[in-house]
Design an enzyme around this catalytic site. Sequence first.
Site: not given
Ligand code: NI
Length: 180
Positions: A137, A51, A133-134, A91-92, A46
């Site tokens: 963000h 991000q 989760h996204e 998470c990235l 995701g």
């Molecule tokens: Ni994330």
Amino acid sequence: MTRLTILEYPDPRLRIRALPVSDFDADLGRLIDDMLETLHASRAIGLAATQVDVHRQIVAIDVSHGGDAPQVFINPQTLTGSAVGLVEESCLSLPGIVDNVKRPTRIRVGFHDRTGAPQVRDLEGLPAVCLQHEMDHLRGILFVDRLPLISRLRIRGRLRKRRQETSDRAGNRTASQARP
Ligand code: NI
């Protein structure tokens, strides 16, 4: 298509709240394609526009691992949520951090597709958790914000130590390069 740079914690830009998308134009299409390229190149499931430092309500997910089932959600809103469960997340923007987060594992979400058409979709399990989760963000929330205080403190300490080690290494490199 272009692979975009991903912001990492504690970059303050990860805390900016994304604005709704109102223009479903060619620029949006290009951004979505770049986000999907970035998602697949990162082997993640995701990615939120936040991000990649674009503060618009756009999320791309692909839980297939083969990169062949991308789903794009623009202006997503959770309509219903149920069956709260504990699921492992990463998470990235927080490399190396993995922890269990409590969320609904069944959701109904309303959103726009890339043409601007309104859609409703039911998601269950990993896609449901990933999308939430996204969506966090887009509101400037990271998954670690949802953990108990003791876990947050442990993670904060670990990230600080890692940043220190990275800057020490960079410092040593500069020192050795400066040597005659
Ligand atoms: Ni994330």
